[in-house]
Design a protein around this motif. Sequence first.
Motif, mmCIF file in Angstrom:
data_model
loop_
_atom_site.group_PDB
_atom_site.id
_atom_site.type_symbol
_atom_site.label_atom_id
_atom_site.label_comp_id
_atom_site.label_asym_id
_atom_site.label_seq_id
_atom_site.Cartn_x
_atom_site.Cartn_y
_atom_site.Cartn_z
ATOM 1 N N CYS A 113 0.833 -1.021 -0.001
ATOM 2 C CA CYS A 113 -0.005 -0.055 -0.035
ATOM 3 C C CYS A 113 1.009 1.150 -0.055
ATOM 4 O O CYS A 113 0.738 2.130 -0.678
ATOM 5 N N CYS A 125 -6.035 -0.754 3.162
ATOM 6 C CA CYS A 125 -5.157 0.178 2.355
ATOM 7 C C CYS A 125 -6.075 1.245 1.638
ATOM 8 O O CYS A 125 -5.982 2.650 1.517
ATOM 9 N N TRP A 147 -8.656 6.734 -4.446
ATOM 10 C CA TRP A 147 -8.596 5.312 -3.986
ATOM 11 C C TRP A 147 -8.558 4.314 -5.468
ATOM 12 O O TRP A 147 -7.781 3.367 -5.373
ATOM 13 N N TYR A 154 -2.386 -1.709 -6.194
ATOM 14 C CA TYR A 154 -2.441 -2.453 -5.078
ATOM 15 C C TYR A 154 -2.866 -3.876 -5.789
ATOM 16 O O TYR A 154 -2.357 -4.957 -5.238
#
Length: 136
Positions: free
Chosen positions: A25, A103, A126, A133
């Motif tokens: 992360c 994360c 995100w 990620y």
Amino acid sequence: MRQIFIATLVLSLSLAVFGQVDRKCLDCICKIESGCRPLGCAWDVNSNSCGYYQLKQVYWIDCYSPGGSLEACSKDKACSEKCVQAYMARYGTRCTGGRAPTCQDYARIHNGGPNGCKITATQGYWNKIAACYNSG
């Protein structure tokens, strides 16, 4: 007595890990913020953003001001990571309702401040972190 010791040990271990952003992360945040390079400070949304993690002055103050100055810390990857970890230890549980932060929580807080995980505008950030990620 043994049960108290075990309970204390478990609590201590939980506190040691709680608030720590995992390496993957952290690396994705670094990649999205700067290409993981020590960028100089530049004006971004009402204040300067600096270095590997594009730290702002208020963020650096909230992470207990490591490294002597924002500029010095932001150019040093280890100092920057210490700052991010301290910031998340401080604010990482703001939106979790008692569960361990993910994360997503960390990324949205990094992008939007202590309550960033509640701000709709941090969802796009995100999504960028998630793509990194989840890419292997």
